[in-house]
Scaffold this active site. Structure first.
Site, PDB file in Angstrom:
ATOM      1  CG  ASP A 214      65.397  57.867  44.351  1.00 39.32           C
ATOM      2  OD1 ASP A 214      66.246  59.122  44.025  1.00 39.32           O
ATOM      3  OD2 ASP A 214      65.950  56.312  44.255  1.00 39.32           O
TER       4      ASP A 214
ATOM      5  CG  ASP B   1      71.080  66.278  63.875  1.00 37.18           C
ATOM      6  OD1 ASP B   1      70.473  67.384  63.914  1.00 37.18           O
ATOM      7  OD2 ASP B   1      71.758  66.378  64.875  1.00 37.18           O
TER       8      ASP B   1
ATOM      9  CD  GLU C 250      65.468  60.719  40.496  1.00 40.72           C
ATOM     10  OE1 GLU C 250      66.384  61.936  40.552  1.00 40.72           O
ATOM     11  OE2 GLU C 250      64.594  59.630  41.629  1.00 40.72           O
TER      12      GLU C 250
ATOM     13  CG  ASP D 190      75.219  68.063  63.388  1.00 41.69           C
ATOM     14  OD1 ASP D 190      75.660  67.683  63.826  1.00 41.69           O
ATOM     15  OD2 ASP D 190      77.311  68.292  63.761  1.00 41.69           O
TER      16      ASP D 190
ATOM     17  CG  ASP E 201      77.408  63.220  63.865  1.00 40.40           C
ATOM     18  OD1 ASP E 201      77.309  64.292  63.720  1.00 40.40           O
ATOM     19  OD2 ASP E 201      76.530  62.682  64.355  1.00 40.40           O
TER      20      ASP E 201
END
Length: 564
Positions: free
Chosen positions: A227, A49, A288, A41, A45
């Site tokens: 996915d 990211d 997947e 990060d 926050d």
């Protein structure tokens, strides 16, 4: 099968398996999964990211991986941690900007690391422009035809169109309120109600995703992890179906589920294969697809379809030599038979981390997760010992291997997450009966004495990190030659040095039934999954999952041997 493969198969001795020919990078790559919100990060926050990833890529180059796979970072309301996409061609502000993505991609490529992007084609967010248009349009409209809307059953349509249950719990259907305020049609969502399923029989849906593929391929990505690749097409008529009470929620233990593994989905992947082939550089498509056997899974990676499919039958095999020997054999037969590599994986963002899963005190069905009140609890020292041995076996196997962030540190599942901090939709849709997947998604530790263990500079963390993870921090393990991180570095370096990803595999005889023993190229691998010590054959110990003395291999330990 090609004539070359026929000849190789005919010439192979019993128990010997040659890989399918080909020199594409994805056939042998070790691919590291980054879960962006939990990796690093940069702005403090509490959510990881893209700039955070860029800043930490050197550590992955040092580890020795060939590629990274990024779980979703696209625009999303984050109802399911980014797997509910509202805009497939932009970065969600919590992760950064497209410029941040481009910078990350350039840095990864500069380090010799390829980048695979997670793509979610089965469903969108309910905030996607298309679904909002569908809600505002009447039944039978082109806008609704992009999703699976149906009239309800019963006199007034008050009952859902069938009895399907969501993977996350509760009905797989939600009823909408029509623009005039009356109760209306129902829409299908295999997962959360905020994730409506596309209708992949609609040519407009197919064309939209061709554009999405080209958007990211034009930016230079090296491939896609797809996915729910087995879920896009539903059986005609949407017949009722009741899964086994103890079944796998993703369909991995059932041969005939009307919303998993339908034949029509293969046409989609042939189309995507053609799009990827428009680009130079061996772009990879990985499925997947939770299917019950390697033979079923291999159907997804035939020469004109996808390039890889996760080997979930291997991931879900218990720590037992006999079933592991069977699944390895079946995999090394089934995937090369269609010209594809086998892939190997032990952990990801949807399963209990294998440092805990391989030593649970009881059963824990896939998708339920574990928490402080679960009947099954991990046995920490045994779990880590088995995890290190399992990784030592996996990274010797020919084909491609996936490593989930933190497993190289030996991270266990985070069990004691307060109920108030849990965020997985499964937790809420099952009314707190199933803990879900939060335990494997906790931000990983970098520096033992830093705020949030170096995840950021503020100490904020979207899921709480166990205090015990200080001992697993990368800076601590980097200084310890016996650490799990040191083991992974050595495994990856020697895997590359000996060319194990493309080597011929041979089972070795003469060992107890509780032992896995095989040769890959010039490396002999012995793994003791039993309770008694096992005498080692001749050879110098190149790598051992645990330290020991003498020539007797302890329980739950694996070694690589080479000639003296």
């Amino acid at each position: 099968m090609t004539s070359t493969q026929d000849a190789a198969t005919a010439a192979a001795a019993p128990g010997t398996f040659a890989p399918a020919p080909g020199d594409e990078w994805w056939r042998t790559a070790v691919i590291y999964q980054i879960y962006p919100r939990s990796f690093a990060d940069s702005d403090g926050d509490g959510i990881g990211d893209l700039p955070g990833i860029t800043a930490r890529l050197d550590s992955l180059a040092d580890l020795g991986v060939d590629a990274i796979w990024l779980s979703p970072f696209m625009v999303s309301p984050q109802k399911d941690a980014g797997y509910d996409v509202a805009d497939y061609c932009d970065v969600d502000p919590i992760f950064g900007t497209l410029a941040d993505f481009d910078a990350m991609l350039a840095r990864a490529h500069g380090l010799g690391i390829r980048v695979i992007v997670d793509l979610v084609p089965n469903h969108s967010s309910d905030q996607h422009t298309w679904f909002q248009q569908a809600l505002a349009s009447p039944p039978g409209s082109p806008e609704r035809a992009r999703y699976i809307f149906r009239d309800g059953r019963g006199e007034n349509g008050d009952l859902p169109p069938n009895n399907w249950e969501s993977v996350f719990g509760g009905p797989m259907w939600d009823r909408v309120t029509e623009p005039d305020g009356t109760p209306g049609q129902w829409y299908l969502h295999i997962f959360d109600s905020s994730q409506p399923d596309f209708d992949w029989t609609n040519p407009e849906v197919r064309e939209q995703f061709r554009g999405v593929l080209r958007f990211w391929l034009d930016r230079g990505v090296d491939g896609f992890r797809i996915d729910v690749a087995h879920g896009l097409i539903k059986k005609d008529g949407l017949p009722d179906y009741t899964p086994p009470a103890d079944g796998d929620s993703m369909g991995g233990d059932d041969d005939d589920v009307p919303y998993w593994g339908q034949p029509g989905v293969h046409d989609v992947w042939r189309d995507w294969h053609e799009v990827a082939a428009e680009y130079d550089g061996d772009r990879a498509l990985c499925a997947e697809a939770w299917l019950p056997t390697p033979d079923k899974t291999a159907l997804w990676v035939r020469p004109d379809e996808l390039h890889q499919a996760f080997n979930f039958p291997y991931l879900t095999t218990e720590w037992d030599a006999a079933p592991l020997r069977t699944i390895i054999t079946e995999s090394l037969r089934a995937f090369p038979a269609v010209g594809a590599p086998s892939t190997w994986v032990l952990s990801n963002h949807d399963v209990i981390r294998h440092a805990s899963r391989l030593a649970l005190s009881g059963e824990s069905p896939q998708g339920e997760g574990i928490g402080p009140l679960s009947a099954a609890q991990p046995i920490p020292e045994l779990g880590l010992r088995r995890a290190r041995a399992a990784s030592t076996v996996m990274l010797a196997l020919p084909g491609s291997a996936y490593v989930y962030q933190g497993e190289e540190l030996g991270l266990p599942e985070a069990v004691d997450i307060p109920d108030s901090a849990r965020q997985d939709p499964t937790w809420f849709r099952t009314k707190h009966e199933k803990y879900g997947r939060d335990g494997c998604r906790v931000p990983i530790p970098w520096e033992a004495s830093a705020p949030a263990f170096g995840f950021n500079a503020t100490g904020a963390s979207w899921l709480p990190q166990p205090a015990s993870w200080a001992e697993h921090a990368r800076d601590v393990e980097s200084r310890d030659p016996e650490s799990t991180l040191s083991l992974y570095r050595q495994l990856l370096a020697e895997r590359r040095a000996h060319g194990l990803g493309s080597a011929t595999f041979t089972w070795l005889d003469g060992f107890p039934a509780t032992v896995l023993a095989f040769r890959v190229d010039d490396v002999t691998v012995i793994a003791n999954l039993g309770d008694s010590v096992v005498a080692l054959p001749e050879g110098r110990i190149l790598i051992a999952s645990e330290g020991f003395t003498g020539r007797e291999l302890p329980a739950d330990t694996a070694v690589w041997l080479v000639a003296d």
